[in-house]
Design a protein around this motif. Structure first.
Motif, PDB file in Angstrom:
ATOM      1  N   LYS A  98       0.823  -1.208   0.000  1.00 32.92           N
ATOM      2  CA  LYS A  98       0.000   0.000   0.000  1.00 32.92           C
ATOM      3  C   LYS A  98       0.860   1.262   0.000  1.00 32.92           C
ATOM      4  O   LYS A  98       0.550   2.245  -0.680  1.00 32.92           O
ATOM      5  CB  LYS A  98      -0.922  -0.002   1.214  1.00 32.92           C
ATOM      6  CG  LYS A  98      -1.989  -1.098   1.164  1.00 32.92           C
ATOM      7  CD  LYS A  98      -2.905  -1.034   2.376  1.00 32.92           C
ATOM      8  CE  LYS A  98      -3.979  -2.112   2.306  1.00 32.92           C
ATOM      9  NZ  LYS A  98      -4.884  -2.072   3.491  1.00 32.92           N
ATOM     10  N   ALA A  99       1.959   1.223   0.751  1.00 39.64           N
ATOM     11  CA  ALA A  99       2.839   2.392   0.812  1.00 39.64           C
ATOM     12  C   ALA A  99       3.524   2.638  -0.528  1.00 39.64           C
ATOM     13  O   ALA A  99       3.747   3.800  -0.915  1.00 39.64           O
ATOM     14  CB  ALA A  99       3.881   2.195   1.907  1.00 39.64           C
ATOM     15  N   ASN A 100       3.853   1.567  -1.262  1.00 38.41           N
ATOM     16  CA  ASN A 100       4.446   1.728  -2.591  1.00 38.41           C
ATOM     17  C   ASN A 100       3.468   2.397  -3.554  1.00 38.41           C
ATOM     18  O   ASN A 100       3.859   3.207  -4.399  1.00 38.41           O
ATOM     19  CB  ASN A 100       4.867   0.368  -3.142  1.00 38.41           C
ATOM     20  CG  ASN A 100       6.128  -0.163  -2.480  1.00 38.41           C
ATOM     21  OD1 ASN A 100       6.956   0.608  -2.011  1.00 38.41           O
ATOM     22  ND2 ASN A 100       6.265  -1.472  -2.429  1.00 38.41           N
ATOM     23  N   GLU A 101       2.186   2.046  -3.447  1.00 39.63           N
ATOM     24  CA  GLU A 101       1.170   2.658  -4.305  1.00 39.63           C
ATOM     25  C   GLU A 101       1.054   4.152  -4.005  1.00 39.63           C
ATOM     26  O   GLU A 101       0.946   4.977  -4.926  1.00 39.63           O
ATOM     27  CB  GLU A 101      -0.178   1.961  -4.090  1.00 39.63           C
ATOM     28  CG  GLU A 101      -0.199   0.499  -4.548  1.00 39.63           C
ATOM     29  CD  GLU A 101      -1.489  -0.197  -4.186  1.00 39.63           C
ATOM     30  OE1 GLU A 101      -2.341   0.446  -3.508  1.00 39.63           O
ATOM     31  OE2 GLU A 101      -1.657  -1.374  -4.568  1.00 39.63           O
ATOM     32  N   VAL A 102       1.107   4.493  -2.715  1.00 36.72           N
ATOM     33  CA  VAL A 102       1.037   5.910  -2.333  1.00 36.72           C
ATOM     34  C   VAL A 102       2.281   6.646  -2.823  1.00 36.72           C
ATOM     35  O   VAL A 102       2.199   7.783  -3.322  1.00 36.72           O
ATOM     36  CB  VAL A 102       0.903   6.037  -0.801  1.00 36.72           C
ATOM     37  CG1 VAL A 102       1.023   7.504  -0.366  1.00 36.72           C
ATOM     38  CG2 VAL A 102      -0.409   5.439  -0.332  1.00 36.72           C
ATOM     39  N   TYR A 103       3.435   6.020  -2.723  1.00 34.93           N
ATOM     40  CA  TYR A 103       4.683   6.648  -3.145  1.00 34.93           C
ATOM     41  C   TYR A 103       4.685   6.923  -4.655  1.00 34.93           C
ATOM     42  O   TYR A 103       5.222   7.941  -5.108  1.00 34.93           O
ATOM     43  CB  TYR A 103       5.868   5.749  -2.776  1.00 34.93           C
ATOM     44  CG  TYR A 103       7.210   6.388  -3.030  1.00 34.93           C
ATOM     45  CD1 TYR A 103       7.791   7.244  -2.098  1.00 34.93           C
ATOM     46  CD2 TYR A 103       7.907   6.144  -4.215  1.00 34.93           C
ATOM     47  CE1 TYR A 103       9.014   7.845  -2.332  1.00 34.93           C
ATOM     48  CE2 TYR A 103       9.133   6.739  -4.461  1.00 34.93           C
ATOM     49  CZ  TYR A 103       9.678   7.589  -3.517  1.00 34.93           C
ATOM     50  OH  TYR A 103      10.894   8.190  -3.750  1.00 34.93           O
ATOM     51  N   GLN A 104       4.098   6.000  -5.418  1.00 34.27           N
ATOM     52  CA  GLN A 104       4.030   6.194  -6.864  1.00 34.27           C
ATOM     53  C   GLN A 104       3.244   7.452  -7.218  1.00 34.27           C
ATOM     54  O   GLN A 104       3.539   8.138  -8.208  1.00 34.27           O
ATOM     55  CB  GLN A 104       3.373   4.969  -7.524  1.00 34.27           C
ATOM     56  CG  GLN A 104       4.190   3.698  -7.445  1.00 34.27           C
ATOM     57  CD  GLN A 104       5.395   3.723  -8.360  1.00 34.27           C
ATOM     58  OE1 GLN A 104       5.474   4.529  -9.283  1.00 34.27           O
ATOM     59  NE2 GLN A 104       6.357   2.842  -8.109  1.00 34.27           N
ATOM     60  N   GLN A 105       2.257   7.799  -6.406  1.00 31.61           N
ATOM     61  CA  GLN A 105       1.387   8.940  -6.706  1.00 31.61           C
ATOM     62  C   GLN A 105       1.874  10.240  -6.079  1.00 31.61           C
ATOM     63  O   GLN A 105       1.742  11.311  -6.677  1.00 31.61           O
ATOM     64  CB  GLN A 105      -0.032   8.640  -6.221  1.00 31.61           C
ATOM     65  CG  GLN A 105      -0.655   7.414  -6.882  1.00 31.61           C
ATOM     66  CD  GLN A 105      -1.994   7.041  -6.268  1.00 31.61           C
ATOM     67  OE1 GLN A 105      -2.456   7.676  -5.317  1.00 31.61           O
ATOM     68  NE2 GLN A 105      -2.629   6.005  -6.808  1.00 31.61           N
ATOM     69  N   THR A 106       2.453  10.137  -4.867  1.00 35.75           N
ATOM     70  CA  THR A 106       2.762  11.362  -4.129  1.00 35.75           C
ATOM     71  C   THR A 106       4.247  11.539  -3.787  1.00 35.75           C
ATOM     72  O   THR A 106       4.632  12.606  -3.283  1.00 35.75           O
ATOM     73  CB  THR A 106       1.977  11.387  -2.800  1.00 35.75           C
ATOM     74  OG1 THR A 106       2.419  10.292  -1.980  1.00 35.75           O
ATOM     75  CG2 THR A 106       0.480  11.246  -3.067  1.00 35.75           C
TER      76      THR A 106
END
Length: 356
Positions: A149-157
């Motif tokens: 989940k944190a990787n998905e957030v990092y990709q966006q923000t």
């Protein structure tokens, strides 16, 4: 019936100490046909294995063989890997492991069904050298879910994850275990490669404001690895216990006396095989000497005895450092041509006859 196109010469790595030369009358047309041929030629009880080959395009790094046309035309070096399932482990996700095993150890997972040689092989490291790309292990399920989940957030923000102390400890525990399986004392650049691969696989672990984004992970891995070695040393790990403080000649000052493996030594000082003690291995050594005295020596028996006593022999060489004549007297089997090559393979996981 297998159809072939042209002649081919193969070197088959069944295990670190079981390396065979196999000549194919002609080239197989598919990977399945090659597996069938190897199972019959090498008398493999378990035919469910993966084939890897040394890819000339990538400096002889191992690659999975998915297409027979990927093999070199005339000669090739192959490594066989089995997927061994042990239901007795009882832990989901940890019961499957891919490893290079000797024929004698397949397919059973029960210790009562395994030969002394397979027991020794499990006690040795199998990696020939530090991998060009370190394989980051799988972490506990809760950690993997948070990282995903944190990787998905990092990709966006581009916002990194705020790693808790507990989570960081779980990540480091898995990483240092994977490192130790390859090398007890990795170099600084090797630890840096681990930290780099960790951040590449999980970008959310990138450290803001750092020059590389993983400098802090390098220091954490170093300290965690040192603590892990201390625990193993206290538990009696031979490779680490040999590095202890000894008194100097004056008997006044204690100085660290380090005996670390050389860069290419994969199996420097292994522990004794499960179920063996120094006394039991000494009996095997004496039996080997008696076999060497016979006019008609059984080389198969000598090889098994030499394989079984490898840990005892290394303990003498590393800790006592005997003279060559003393080694010749205690280990006459070591001076057979075949056993010189096998001992080199046990220590370095490299075929002596193929070293340039």
């Amino acid at each position: 019936m297998i159809c072939f196109i042209e002649n081919m010469l193969l070197q088959i790595h069944i295990s670190p100490t079981n390396i065979r030369r196999v000549e194919l009358p002609q080239r197989p047309q598919s990977v399945d046909q090659l597996k069938s041929f190897l199972s019959e030629k090498c008398q493999l009880e378990n035919g469910d294995f993966l084939i890897q080959f040394e890819d000339l395009d990538f400096n002889n790094e191992l690659c999975n063989l998915n297409d027979i046309n990927e093999l070199p035309a005339e000669k090739a070096t192959l490594k066989l890997l089995w997927e061994e399932v042990c239901p007795s482990q009882g832990v989901a996700g940890d019961s499957n492991s891919v490893s290079s095993l000797d024929t004698a150890s397949m397919p059973s997972c029960h210790s009562g069904d395994q030969s002394p040689e397979s027991s020794v092989l499990r006690n040795l490291r199998s990696a020939e050298k530090w991998p060009s790309t370190f394989n980051i292990p799988t972490f506990p399920l809760d950690v993997e879910l948070r990282l995903r989940k944190a990787n998905e957030v990092y990709q966006q923000t581009n916002k990194p994850l705020n790693v808790s102390r507990e989570m960081k400890s779980q990540i480091l525990d898995k990483i240092v275990q994977a490192i130790f399986d390859i090398k007890a004392y990795p170099d600084a650049y090797e630890i840096q490669s681990v930290a780099s691969c960790l951040v590449q696989k999980h970008p959310c672990l990138t450290e803001p404001g750092k020059r590389t984004g993983w400098d802090g992970w390098v220091m954490s891995i170093k300290f965690k690895l040192g603590n892990y070695r201390a625990k193993l040393k206290e538990a009696g790990c031979s490779e680490l216990s040999v590095n202890c403080k000894r008194k100097s000649c004056e008997g006044m000052v204690e100085r660290p006396y380090m005996k670390k493996p050389k860069r290419a030594e994969v199996n420097f000082l292994p522990d004794h095989p499960e179920g063996h003690t120094e006394d039991s291995l000494e009996e095997v050594r004496l039996a080997m000497i008696n076999e060497m005295k016979k006019k008609k020596k059984d080389l198969t028996v000598i090889h098994r005895q030499m394989q079984e006593t490898f840990s005892l022999r290394r303990k003498e060489v590393v800790e006592i450092q005997p003279l060559v004549e003393e080694i010749r007297e205690r280990w006459p089997g070591l001076f057979l041509k075949e056993e010189i090559c096998m001992e080199f393979s046990r220590i370095f996981n490299v075929d002596l006859l193929r070293v340039n």
